[in-house]
Design a protein around this motif. Structure first.
Motif, PDB file in Angstrom:
ATOM      1  N   GLU A 259      -2.794  -3.119 -10.993  1.00 56.01           N
ATOM      2  CA  GLU A 259      -4.150  -2.849 -11.492  1.00 56.01           C
ATOM      3  C   GLU A 259      -5.098  -4.042 -11.441  1.00 56.01           C
ATOM      4  N   LYS A 260      -4.539  -5.231 -11.711  1.00 58.00           N
ATOM      5  CA  LYS A 260      -5.427  -6.393 -11.824  1.00 58.00           C
ATOM      6  C   LYS A 260      -5.767  -7.040 -10.486  1.00 58.00           C
ATOM      7  N   LEU A 261      -5.021  -6.655  -9.444  1.00 57.00           N
ATOM      8  CA  LEU A 261      -5.206  -7.326  -8.162  1.00 57.00           C
ATOM      9  C   LEU A 261      -6.593  -7.028  -7.581  1.00 57.00           C
ATOM     10  N   GLN A 262      -7.379  -8.101  -7.396  1.00 54.25           N
ATOM     11  CA  GLN A 262      -8.747  -7.911  -6.904  1.00 54.25           C
ATOM     12  C   GLN A 262      -8.945  -8.462  -5.505  1.00 54.25           C
ATOM     13  N   ASN A 263      -8.315  -9.606  -5.223  1.00 50.58           N
ATOM     14  CA  ASN A 263      -8.591 -10.321  -3.971  1.00 50.58           C
ATOM     15  C   ASN A 263      -7.309 -10.618  -3.216  1.00 50.58           C
ATOM     16  N   VAL A 264      -7.284 -10.229  -1.956  1.00 48.82           N
ATOM     17  CA  VAL A 264      -6.133 -10.585  -1.123  1.00 48.82           C
ATOM     18  C   VAL A 264      -6.631 -11.352   0.094  1.00 48.82           C
ATOM     19  N   LEU A 265      -6.086 -12.566   0.255  1.00 44.86           N
ATOM     20  CA  LEU A 265      -6.385 -13.339   1.464  1.00 44.86           C
ATOM     21  C   LEU A 265      -5.286 -13.041   2.471  1.00 44.86           C
ATOM     22  N   LEU A 266      -5.702 -12.533   3.634  1.00 44.80           N
ATOM     23  CA  LEU A 266      -4.742 -12.174   4.672  1.00 44.80           C
ATOM     24  C   LEU A 266      -4.769 -13.211   5.783  1.00 44.80           C
ATOM     25  N   GLY A 267      -3.667 -13.365   6.466  1.00 47.93           N
ATOM     26  CA  GLY A 267      -3.665 -14.293   7.594  1.00 47.93           C
ATOM     27  C   GLY A 267      -2.292 -14.367   8.212  1.00 47.93           C
ATOM     28  N   GLY A 268      -2.135 -15.291   9.141  1.00 45.77           N
ATOM     29  CA  GLY A 268      -0.837 -15.543   9.753  1.00 45.77           C
ATOM     30  C   GLY A 268      -0.607 -14.741  11.016  1.00 45.77           C
ATOM     31  N   ALA A 269      -1.325 -13.651  11.179  1.00 45.26           N
ATOM     32  CA  ALA A 269      -1.147 -12.778  12.342  1.00 45.26           C
ATOM     33  C   ALA A 269      -2.364 -11.884  12.426  1.00 45.26           C
TER      34      ALA A 269
ATOM     35  N   LEU B 157       0.824  -1.221   0.000  1.00 42.05           N
ATOM     36  CA  LEU B 157       0.000   0.000   0.000  1.00 42.05           C
ATOM     37  C   LEU B 157       0.857   1.269   0.000  1.00 42.05           C
ATOM     38  N   GLN B 158       2.127   1.103   0.378  1.00 38.40           N
ATOM     39  CA  GLN B 158       3.010   2.292   0.362  1.00 38.40           C
ATOM     40  C   GLN B 158       3.528   2.611  -1.034  1.00 38.40           C
ATOM     41  N   GLN B 159       3.294   1.708  -1.995  1.00 42.40           N
ATOM     42  CA  GLN B 159       3.773   1.946  -3.365  1.00 42.40           C
ATOM     43  C   GLN B 159       2.955   3.063  -4.015  1.00 42.40           C
ATOM     44  N   PRO B 160       3.603   3.846  -4.891  1.00 35.47           N
ATOM     45  CA  PRO B 160       2.868   4.943  -5.526  1.00 35.47           C
ATOM     46  C   PRO B 160       1.701   4.436  -6.374  1.00 35.47           C
ATOM     47  N   GLN B 161       1.886   3.268  -6.972  1.00 30.80           N
ATOM     48  CA  GLN B 161       0.793   2.730  -7.786  1.00 30.80           C
ATOM     49  C   GLN B 161       0.529   1.268  -7.435  1.00 30.80           C
ATOM     50  N   LEU B 162      -0.746   0.917  -7.315  1.00 25.67           N
ATOM     51  CA  LEU B 162      -1.065  -0.459  -6.941  1.00 25.67           C
ATOM     52  C   LEU B 162      -1.275  -1.308  -8.195  1.00 25.67           C
TER      53      LEU B 162
ATOM     54  N   GLU C 201      -9.159  -1.724   0.999  1.00 23.04           N
ATOM     55  CA  GLU C 201     -10.488  -1.750   0.363  1.00 23.04           C
ATOM     56  C   GLU C 201     -10.754  -0.417  -0.342  1.00 23.04           C
ATOM     57  N   GLN C 202     -10.320   0.676   0.307  1.00 20.75           N
ATOM     58  CA  GLN C 202     -10.504   1.995  -0.320  1.00 20.75           C
ATOM     59  C   GLN C 202      -9.735   2.093  -1.632  1.00 20.75           C
ATOM     60  N   ALA C 203      -8.596   1.362  -1.673  1.00 16.40           N
ATOM     61  CA  ALA C 203      -7.782   1.389  -2.890  1.00 16.40           C
ATOM     62  C   ALA C 203      -8.292   0.379  -3.914  1.00 16.40           C
ATOM     63  N   GLY C 204      -9.422  -0.264  -3.624  1.00 16.29           N
ATOM     64  CA  GLY C 204     -10.046  -1.162  -4.602  1.00 16.29           C
ATOM     65  C   GLY C 204      -9.648  -2.618  -4.489  1.00 16.29           C
ATOM     66  N   ILE C 205      -8.961  -2.981  -3.394  1.00 15.96           N
ATOM     67  CA  ILE C 205      -8.577  -4.391  -3.214  1.00 15.96           C
ATOM     68  C   ILE C 205      -9.547  -5.047  -2.235  1.00 15.96           C
ATOM     69  N   ARG C 206     -10.164  -6.123  -2.698  1.00 14.25           N
ATOM     70  CA  ARG C 206     -11.061  -6.867  -1.807  1.00 14.25           C
ATOM     71  C   ARG C 206     -10.211  -7.650  -0.809  1.00 14.25           C
ATOM     72  N   CYS C 207     -10.425  -7.427   0.469  1.00  7.37           N
ATOM     73  CA  CYS C 207      -9.614  -8.133   1.469  1.00  7.37           C
ATOM     74  C   CYS C 207     -10.428  -9.233   2.135  1.00  7.37           C
ATOM     75  N   TRP C 208      -9.805 -10.375   2.288  1.00  6.59           N
ATOM     76  CA  TRP C 208     -10.417 -11.511   2.981  1.00  6.59           C
ATOM     77  C   TRP C 208      -9.558 -11.804   4.198  1.00  6.59           C
ATOM     78  N   CYS C 209     -10.180 -11.824   5.370  1.00  2.00           N
ATOM     79  CA  CYS C 209      -9.429 -12.117   6.593  1.00  2.00           C
ATOM     80  C   CYS C 209      -9.493 -13.617   6.828  1.00  2.00           C
ATOM     81  N   GLY C 210      -8.371 -14.206   7.170  1.00  2.00           N
ATOM     82  CA  GLY C 210      -8.356 -15.650   7.417  1.00  2.00           C
ATOM     83  C   GLY C 210      -7.644 -15.970   8.715  1.00  2.00           C
ATOM     84  N   TYR C 211      -8.042 -17.080   9.295  1.00  3.60           N
ATOM     85  CA  TYR C 211      -7.377 -17.576  10.498  1.00  3.60           C
ATOM     86  C   TYR C 211      -7.202 -19.086  10.343  1.00  3.60           C
ATOM     87  N   GLY C 212      -5.984 -19.520  10.491  1.00  6.70           N
ATOM     88  CA  GLY C 212      -5.719 -20.955  10.404  1.00  6.70           C
ATOM     89  C   GLY C 212      -4.297 -21.211  10.827  1.00  6.70           C
TER      90      GLY C 212
END
Ligand code: 4YB
Length: 456
Positions: free
Chosen positions: A241-251, A234-239, A262-273
């Motif tokens: 373009e095609k990235l739609q879904n990010v699965l997050l987890g681990g912490a 998210l700190q990059q000047p440009q994101l 989400e504001q930058a247009g990336i769908r975020c999925w929270c995961g726990y495992g």
């Protein structure tokens, strides 16, 4: 998701032979190419003596060769131990002899001091190139993060990996035409999760192979990221373009992070495992609340004395050691995670690790509570809180923080006033040591503790 009645790459090579399966640095392989390469590589391994049930170490960072070797070794029916090339020599020397390893395929650029018969990548044209497709056969040994003591080797069947996939793909759309970046290491369960989702969906997987995360993501619709990776992106000047879904987890997944993405247009999925459950068991689309989400289809979660217990077909069959599998579950089939959970309606909130809890003058301190507040400071990238012994209080919290160079500890301490109870305020601050940050996908609290002891 397809019902698989053969090795998945064979199924897709028959159904959609010319669909793109794998992309890396401008090269694309279709399913037919992939199957042919896996067949010849598997025949090469069989020629070198690998057979059903042989235990093979694959020591590598992510690369097309490592991925092909992973798939080809599975196709021989071998049991595959994925090894992080950055694990210290002493740990390998202690761990590997107990795992009855017959061969090593070492694709890393540092050599292992331990002598094990070596395999090489050899392509052979032979029809002796596959074991029968038996998804219930054990396939992978994945090392746990081992926050204390030696890591354990969680043994999963292909069926267990596919059960994990079914849960995640029941929530996140991913099908032909989509591409998931292999953004986490294959030697970690999060990397293997990506592979099994790819194989189940018959979609495409992308390998960065030396490129930066941002560059590699330019051609991807999906990625699995730990929170620090998404912060950096998210700190990059440009994101991408095609990235739609990010699965997050681990912490712990900070709310500020998913809101910004989400504001930058990336769908975020929270995961726990966890390693034992072959990745995510609880998940949701990020929605501005701090829970990790809902229990995925086919999985059961309950809390016992605040501890999260999980029952799922994606669970490892046991920990492998000295020729035996040690069961992971209690008599009713529940895996005790050592995570502290709280139900918020139907959603699960993870408060932290049971074992991290400590007491200061009788007050219970869950370090993760303090870390969450510290990490909500805009100039803090990462924070850990550890106990130090104290004559008067028993133990007191100290903070190890990775901050923007402009943020002073005095400022942080001031900023925390009123945001935490007095007993939760760190009594000392240190910069997060960079040597501990390297390697793996997680920072080991154990290593941080050892570092801290040397500072005191
Ligand atoms: C959490 C946590 C959370 C784990 N909040 N604590 O495919 C995936 O599921 C995936 C996608 C992106 C990034 C990571 C993954 C993973 O697999 C992560 C699996 C993992 O971290 N396994 S582990 O064995 O190394 O650690 C498990 C422990 O990590 C848990 O027992 C928790 O303590 C902690 N954890 N997700 C808070 N959302």
């Amino acid at each position: 998701m397809a019902c698989l009645n053969n090795w998945p790459w064979r199924v897709w090579a028959e159904r959609t032979p010319f669909a793109v399966a794998l992309k890396s640095r401008g090269t694309a392989w279709c399913w037919r190419d992939l199957q042919q390469r896996i067949d010849s590589l598997a025949a090469g391994f069989i020629q070198q003596g690998v057979s059903e049930g042989t235990r093979v170490v694959l020591r590598s960072k992510n690369s097309p060769d490592a991925l092909l070797a992973y798939l080809a070794l599975l196709q021989t029916g071998a049991h595959l131990l994925l090894l992080n090339p950055q694990l210290p020599a002493g740990l390998n020397a202690e761990l590997l002899p107990s795992l009855d390893i017959s061969f090593i395929l070492d694709l890393s650029d540092t050599s292992l001091t331990l002598a094990l018969p070596a395999l090489e990548l050899r392509h052979v044209g032979s029809c002796k190139n596959a074991a029968a497709w038996q998804p219930e056969r054990l396939a992978t040994l994945t090392l746990t993060s081992g926050s204390c003591g030696l890591p354990k080797a969680a043994a999963h069947s292909i069926q267990a990996h596919l059960a994990s996939t079914a849960g995640v793909l029941g929530l996140i759309p991913y099908s032909q035409g989509d591409s998931w970046l292999l953004s986490l290491p294959l030697f970690h369960v999060s990397g293997q999760g990506i592979i099994w989702r790819w194989l189940s969906a018959g979609a495409a997987v992308v390998l960065a192979d030396g490129e930066s995360l941002e560059t590699a993501l330019e051609h991807c619709s999906h990625a699995s990221l730990v929170p620090t990776q998404l912060w950096r992106l998210l700190q990059q000047p440009q994101l991408p373009e095609k990235l739609q879904n990010v699965l997050l987890g681990g912490a712990h997944i900070p709310l500020e992070l998913t809101e910004q993405a989400e504001q930058a247009g990336i769908r975020c999925w929270c995961g726990y495992g966890m390693t034992e459950t072959a990745s995510t068991v609880v998940a949701k689309r990020a929605d501005g609340t701090p829970s990790v989400g809902y229990v995925l289809a086919g999985k059961e979660v309950m809390l016992k004395d605040d501890e999260v217990l999980i029952r799922t077909p994606s669970l490892a069959a046991g920990y492998w050691k000295h020729g035996e599998l040690t069961p992971l579950t209690d008599a009713e089939g529940w895996f005790h995670t050592r995570d502290r959970g709280v139900w918020q309606g139907d959603e699960l909130y993870i408060a932290g690790r049971v074992d991290n809890l400590f007491f200061s003058a009788g007050e219970g301190i869950q370090p993760e509570d303090i870390e969450r507040v510290l990490q909500s400071h805009p100039q803090v990238n990462h924070a850990f809180v550890l106990p130090v012994n104290d004559d008067e209080f028993g133990q007191r919290p100290v903070a190890l923080v990775d901050t923007h160079p402009d943020a002073t500890f005095e400022h942080l301490a001031q900023w925390l006033q009123g945001k935490l109870a007095r007993y939760q305020q760190p009594v000392r601050y240190y910069r997060l040591p960079q040597e501990v940050v390297q390697g793996g996908i997680k920072i080991s609290r154990q290593q941080l503790k050892q570092w801290l002891e040397k500072q005191l």
